[in-house]
Scaffold this motif. Structure first.
Motif, PDB file in Angstrom:
ATOM      1  N   LEU A 242      19.280 -26.146  -8.679  1.00 18.83           N
ATOM      2  CA  LEU A 242      18.915 -27.025  -9.888  1.00 18.83           C
ATOM      3  C   LEU A 242      19.600 -25.893 -11.147  1.00 18.83           C
ATOM      4  CD1 LEU A 242      15.063 -27.459  -9.321  1.00 18.83           C
ATOM      5  CD2 LEU A 242      17.020 -29.092  -9.041  1.00 18.83           C
ATOM      6  N   LEU A 243      19.615 -24.787 -10.779  1.00 17.04           N
ATOM      7  CA  LEU A 243      20.096 -23.700 -11.892  1.00 17.04           C
ATOM      8  C   LEU A 243      20.933 -22.691 -10.904  1.00 17.04           C
ATOM      9  CD1 LEU A 243      20.463 -22.747 -14.881  1.00 17.04           C
ATOM     10  CD2 LEU A 243      18.433 -21.293 -14.330  1.00 17.04           C
ATOM     11  N   MET A 244      22.005 -22.475 -11.152  1.00 13.65           N
ATOM     12  CA  MET A 244      23.184 -21.840 -10.615  1.00 13.65           C
ATOM     13  C   MET A 244      23.100 -20.400 -11.028  1.00 13.65           C
ATOM     14  SD  MET A 244      27.086 -22.304  -9.388  1.00 13.65           S
ATOM     15  CE  MET A 244      26.253 -23.688  -8.157  1.00 13.65           C
ATOM     16  N   ASP A 245      22.977 -19.180 -10.483  1.00 13.05           N
ATOM     17  CA  ASP A 245      22.878 -17.932 -11.026  1.00 13.05           C
ATOM     18  C   ASP A 245      24.439 -17.646 -11.238  1.00 13.05           C
ATOM     19  OD1 ASP A 245      23.475 -14.967 -10.991  1.00 13.05           O
ATOM     20  OD2 ASP A 245      21.207 -14.760 -10.024  1.00 13.05           O
ATOM     21  N   TRP A 246      24.660 -17.145 -12.387  1.00  8.76           N
ATOM     22  CA  TRP A 246      26.141 -16.795 -13.045  1.00  8.76           C
ATOM     23  C   TRP A 246      26.839 -16.083 -12.177  1.00  8.76           C
ATOM     24  CZ3 TRP A 246      27.804 -11.974 -14.243  1.00  8.76           C
ATOM     25  CH2 TRP A 246      26.936 -11.049 -14.332  1.00  8.76           C
ATOM     26  N   ARG A 247      26.105 -15.282 -11.396  1.00  6.18           N
ATOM     27  CA  ARG A 247      27.027 -14.381 -10.542  1.00  6.18           C
ATOM     28  C   ARG A 247      27.457 -15.025  -9.218  1.00  6.18           C
ATOM     29  NH1 ARG A 247      22.388  -9.896 -10.456  1.00  6.18           N
ATOM     30  NH2 ARG A 247      21.198 -12.089 -10.242  1.00  6.18           N
ATOM     31  N   ALA A 248      27.197 -16.423  -8.927  1.00  5.97           N
ATOM     32  CA  ALA A 248      27.556 -17.169  -7.756  1.00  5.97           C
ATOM     33  C   ALA A 248      28.864 -17.411  -7.847  1.00  5.97           C
ATOM     34  CB  ALA A 248      26.647 -18.357  -7.702  1.00  5.97           C
ATOM     35  N   PRO A 249      29.526 -17.625  -6.797  1.00  2.00           N
ATOM     36  CA  PRO A 249      31.103 -18.104  -6.719  1.00  2.00           C
ATOM     37  C   PRO A 249      31.288 -19.377  -7.638  1.00  2.00           C
ATOM     38  CG  PRO A 249      30.543 -16.990  -4.709  1.00  2.00           C
ATOM     39  CD  PRO A 249      29.206 -17.081  -5.356  1.00  2.00           C
ATOM     40  N   MET A 250      30.476 -20.137  -7.209  1.00  2.00           N
ATOM     41  CA  MET A 250      30.731 -21.605  -7.647  1.00  2.00           C
ATOM     42  C   MET A 250      30.306 -21.679  -9.083  1.00  2.00           C
ATOM     43  SD  MET A 250      28.974 -23.633  -4.381  1.00  2.00           S
ATOM     44  CE  MET A 250      29.404 -25.348  -5.240  1.00  2.00           C
ATOM     45  N   ALA A 251      29.732 -20.659  -9.564  1.00  2.00           N
ATOM     46  CA  ALA A 251      29.580 -20.713 -11.098  1.00  2.00           C
ATOM     47  C   ALA A 251      30.795 -20.075 -11.984  1.00  2.00           C
ATOM     48  CB  ALA A 251      28.415 -19.905 -11.710  1.00  2.00           C
ATOM     49  N   ARG A 252      31.752 -19.405 -11.347  1.00  2.00           N
ATOM     50  CA  ARG A 252      33.010 -18.836 -11.739  1.00  2.00           C
ATOM     51  C   ARG A 252      33.644 -19.764 -12.589  1.00  2.00           C
ATOM     52  NH1 ARG A 252      37.034 -14.691  -9.052  1.00  2.00           N
ATOM     53  NH2 ARG A 252      37.481 -13.398 -11.009  1.00  2.00           N
ATOM     54  N   PRO A 253      34.022 -20.986 -12.495  1.00  2.00           N
ATOM     55  CA  PRO A 253      34.815 -21.975 -13.140  1.00  2.00           C
ATOM     56  C   PRO A 253      34.127 -21.962 -14.610  1.00  2.00           C
ATOM     57  CG  PRO A 253      34.544 -22.761 -11.215  1.00  2.00           C
ATOM     58  CD  PRO A 253      33.528 -21.670 -11.152  1.00  2.00           C
ATOM     59  N   PHE A 254      33.051 -21.821 -14.930  1.00  2.00           N
ATOM     60  CA  PHE A 254      32.473 -21.884 -16.267  1.00  2.00           C
ATOM     61  C   PHE A 254      33.126 -20.792 -16.976  1.00  2.00           C
ATOM     62  CE2 PHE A 254      29.421 -20.335 -19.401  1.00  2.00           C
ATOM     63  CZ  PHE A 254      28.943 -21.684 -20.060  1.00  2.00           C
ATOM     64  N   TYR A 255      33.483 -19.764 -16.684  1.00  2.00           N
ATOM     65  CA  TYR A 255      34.141 -18.692 -17.233  1.00  2.00           C
ATOM     66  C   TYR A 255      35.429 -18.522 -17.395  1.00  2.00           C
ATOM     67  CZ  TYR A 255      29.491 -16.595 -16.853  1.00  2.00           C
ATOM     68  OH  TYR A 255      27.861 -16.532 -17.142  1.00  2.00           O
ATOM     69  N   LEU A 256      36.093 -19.105 -16.359  1.00  2.00           N
ATOM     70  CA  LEU A 256      37.847 -19.049 -16.030  1.00  2.00           C
ATOM     71  C   LEU A 256      38.450 -20.434 -16.469  1.00  2.00           C
ATOM     72  CD1 LEU A 256      38.016 -17.101 -12.683  1.00  2.00           C
ATOM     73  CD2 LEU A 256      37.735 -16.331 -14.966  1.00  2.00           C
ATOM     74  N   ALA A 257      37.624 -21.508 -16.530  1.00  2.00           N
ATOM     75  CA  ALA A 257      38.441 -22.841 -16.746  1.00  2.00           C
ATOM     76  C   ALA A 257      38.959 -22.791 -18.254  1.00  2.00           C
ATOM     77  CB  ALA A 257      37.754 -24.110 -16.459  1.00  2.00           C
TER      78      ALA A 257
END
Length: 818
Positions: free
Chosen positions: A159-174
């Motif tokens: 429901l909410l992804m920890d910002w440190r999770a690998p699958m959250a990384r596109p939020f910062y890099l895209a």
């Protein structure tokens, strides 16, 4: 992206469709946030009820049960602390990203307003088709937040992804050039539990994106909003606005030494703290046992950063300064530049070694003892030979002492044997080797002999050795000059007693002394793990023996006489418990957290060490810190151009080569997020003189409230104007140590205590390290330049503390062009 005005609401008339859509999107995100908060509140209530029940459990006479109770209570408290993020800003972003197996599929792959869980018509291969029948890759909608939350059902849907999770990384890099499958990104701005605004980016062209006429980028808006926000006494996290170059460092897989270098305002400290949170998330099992150590330059800095990791859900980290790394030692800042330079020099290793040797003495004359009516002499030659034997072992002083004592006793025993074992007829000595060994053991029981040997090789503690060195530096450092001696001598502070009672006044240690005390602890020898384990095992066996005696007494006193003639069926304590179990019930268990145990252990081996403002550390301080990182897994953050310590870092190569040779990586941060360009241009002038080989960073903003200059007589007016500009932010009045008159300090303190929106902080350049203020008032920069060999560096640091405006108060010439 939805076009918004400065207030964060869409521009245009009330009936503008964009304005209405924007309001609906905020309501939609508020509804989702409410559902997450409900889960957090429910979980928190359940944990609080469980905590109350746990505290009622366990019998006070059951040590094992008490230990289990306290451990569970600690675990519950840690989970409760992680939920503190709900009050800070639980979620802050969302992405719609291509995923072959989406957990939260969206109905329209190019729409950011689709409902979670909706689906379009599936194609035979599982992909969805749009209204015109074109196949589209399935999209997963991922909400990003400070902690992770999952559904409670069997699917455990995220429901909410920890910002440190690998699958959250596109939020910062895209980016639009490299979208990495991200079709849409939304920044969600919250205040407490309320959604206040949303802003969208479309990274892959689509009909939805074309409906928005603005070309501004939401990420830049979110970043500028964070940079322009008023400062407070505590640093905020940057989890919502991590840049790509920062993210690469935070998530670096390197398991050695990582150096993060960057000019003022590039976010080095924030990167270091977020890396700590990331490592604790990624290597939880390992680092929860060994701990993470974060070292900062001073207590004010630690107070400033103290809320960042808790806001990210991490509390099990040890925060320390070089002056607080030694348990039981309280240190004050070293005010003498000469002492900081001398005490920080690598030459102190030789000086300290020589200081220890001054305690390993030889008598000038023989010392005679009478044992059982026989006179024996302890000669200078015996003591010298024993000292040589102990030194050749290359053991630390205290651990070599038994060798010294044993060798001296053997020589004394031989001398005594020659007297009492001599053959009256002139033959060989009548005493055997076992007789001589017995003599040695007997001499070891003679207090007078042991006391004399103690004089020549005493048990030492670091404080005792260092005190004598500082009292008489010319004794241990005879080959050094008077300036070195002056840097080592005691400087009694105003808080200490007068010279008349100096012999009874305990010393005040400084943060330049603690590395020396740590070095001496190494030279003198402390209890290592094997010795501690052996001692504990010996004590444990003694407790088992005592417990066995108790059981034997209980067994012997039990009455076995039963009148009914039947075999006894009454179970006694000794029937159901053995000696080790009984001893274990009385054994104290350590239920402290890893951070608590690490803080109290002189030689705790941390799993990861982060050093901020690392350029300030002396060679001796580096030796102290690397002892706490035997695995050499460290993140070192600093900038040699900001070095204010005469014994500080000139180059990372020189610092790290003795410890890791060339096995380290360096990352450089190139964007200045803090300092406006008009202030950054002044800093760039200074940088050319300080470190001409180092490029100036790119300033993100052109200007804040500007740079102003005024005469020294207008200092109070300058503060008043800065208070108006800073509103409810922070003002830093920065100056050279001891450069302000007492009257000025009193007036400034009075002004700071007057109720205004902005908070005023008075600080010299050293204590301002790592801090930031909305407005900086810099008093007489040339005073700062002349106060230290590193004065120009200090000015460079001071003026770059500003996030909005700089006021320079001066009568003297300036060290830069205006």
């Amino acid at each position: 992206m939805t076009d918004t005005n400065s207030a964060g609401t869409p521009s245009g008339p009330p009936d503008d469709p964009n304005r209405q859509d924007h309001h609906e999107e905020i309501l939609q995100e508020q509804k989702y946030l409410d559902s997450l908060l409900h889960r957090v509140d429910t979980a928190r209530s359940q944990l609080e009820r469980r905590l109350k029940d746990v505290r009622k459990e366990a019998d006070i006479d059951d040590p094992q049960g008490l230990m289990m109770r306290d451990r569970e209570a600690r675990d519950i408290n840690q989970r409760l602390e992680s939920y503190a993020a709900a009050e800070i800003g639980l979620m802050f972003g969302r992405i719609d990203v291509e995923d072959d197996e989406p957990e939260n599929p969206v109905i329209c792959p190019t729409s950011i307003t689709g409902d979670i869980g909706s689906s379009a018509d599936p194609s035979p291969d599982g992909n969805t088709a749009d209204a015109k029948g074109h196949l589209e890759a399935p999209l997963d909608r991922r909400y990003i937040g400070r902690i992770g939350l999952h559904d409670n059902d069997a699917t455990m849907r995220t429901l909410l992804m920890d910002w440190r999770a690998p699958m959250a990384r596109p939020f910062y890099l895209a980016t639009t050039l490299h979208p990495d499958g991200v079709h849409a990104r939304r920044h969600i701005k919250t205040r407490g539990r309320r959604v206040t605004d949303v802003s969208d980016e479309y990274l892959i062209s689509s009909p939805e994106a074309s409906r928005h006429t603005t070309s501004s980028v939401a990420t830049e808006d979110a970043l500028l909003d964070a940079v322009n926000r008023a400062r407070s006494p505590h640093m905020r996290d940057i989890v919502e606005t991590i840049a790509a170059e920062q993210d690469a460092i935070i998530r670096s897989p390197h398991r050695g030494v990582t150096v993060v270098q960057g000019a003022p305002g590039t976010g080095k400290t924030a990167v270091a703290l977020h890396r700590a949170a990331f490592l604790l998330y990624t290597w939880r099992d390992q680092l929860e046992k060994s701990g993470v150590l974060v070292i900062g330059p001073n207590d004010r800095f630690l107070a400033y950063i103290s809320q960042v990791l808790p806001s990210l859900g991490e509390t099990g980290v040890v925060l320390a300064t070089p002056g607080t790394l030694l348990p039981g030692i309280t240190a004050i800042p070293e005010s003498s530049l000469l002492s900081r330079e001398v005490k920080g020099s690598i030459e102190m290793v030789t000086i300290l070694s020589d200081a220890v040797k001054t305690w390993q003495t030889i008598p000038s004359q023989p010392i005679t003892f009478t044992v059982d009516g026989v006179d024996i002499a302890l000669t200078p030659r015996m003591v010298s030979a024993s000292r040589t034997r102990a030194r050749r072992s290359r053991r630390p002083h205290n651990q070599a002492r038994p060798l010294f004592i044993e060798h001296a006793l053997s020589l004394l025993a031989d001398a005594m044997a020659e007297t009492i074992g001599a053959d009256p007829l002139g033959g060989s000595n009548l005493l055997s080797a076992s007789d001589r060994a017995q003599l040695r053991d007997d001499l070891a029981e003679e207090p007078e002999i042991i006391s004399a040997l103690d004089e020549f090789w005493p048990v030492l503690i670091p404080e005792k050795v260092l005190s004598r060195l500082f009292d008489s530096p010319e004794e241990a450092a005879a080959e050094y000059d008077e300036q070195t001696w002056e840097g080592l001598r005691w400087r009694r502070t105003r808080h200490q007693a007068t010279e008349e009672d100096s012999s009874t006044t305990p010393p005040t240690w400084t943060d330049a002394d603690t590395p020396l005390l740590d070095e001496l602890a190494e030279m003198l020898g402390i209890i290592d793990d094997e010795e501690a384990a052996a001692t504990e095992r010996k004590q444990w066996l003694a407790k088992i023996a005592e417990a066995q005696e108790a059981l034997d007494i209980l067994s012997g006193s039990a009455s076995q006489d039963l009148d009914d003639g039947f075999a006894p069926e009454i179970l006694m304590a000794y029937d159901v418990i053995d000696a080790e179990t009984l001893a274990d019930r009385q054994r104290e268990k350590d239920i402290r957290s890893t951070a608590q145990r690490a803080s109290a252990d002189l030689r705790w081996a941390f799993g990861h060490v982060i050093v901020d403002e690392a350029q300030e550390l002396s060679p001796m301080a580096w030796r102290m810190i690397f002892r706490r990182s035997p695995n050499r897994w460290m993140t070192i953050v600093g900038d040699p151009a900001q070095t204010g310590n005469p014994a500080g870092v000139d180059s990372w190569e020189d610092v790290l080569q003795p410890f890791v040779d060339s096995r380290w990586q360096m990352h450089e941060l190139t964007v200045n997020y803090r300092t406006p360009k008009d202030i950054a241009d002044i800093a760039a002038q200074l940088l050319k003189d300080i470190a001409p080989e180092q490029p100036a960073p790119l300033a993100l903003r052109d200007s804040g409230t500007g740079v102003t200059y005024c005469a020294r007589s207008h200092l109070l007016k300058a503060v008043a104007h800065a208070q108006k500009r800073a509103d409810h932010g922070m003002i830093g009045i920065l100056f050279a140590p001891d450069s302000l008159a007492a009257e000025e300090v009193q007036q400034l303190n009075t002004l700071a205590e007057t109720p205004h929106g902005a908070e005023v902080v008075l600080a010299d350049t050293r204590s301002a390290k790592g801090l930031e203020f909305d407005e900086v008032i810099l008093v007489e920069p040339m005073d700062i330049v002349e106060a230290s060999p590193m004065g120009l560096n200090d000015v460079y640091v001071a003026l770059t503390r500003a996030t909005q405006g700089l006021t320079v108060v001066h009568n003297r010439e300036l060290p830069w062009r205006v």
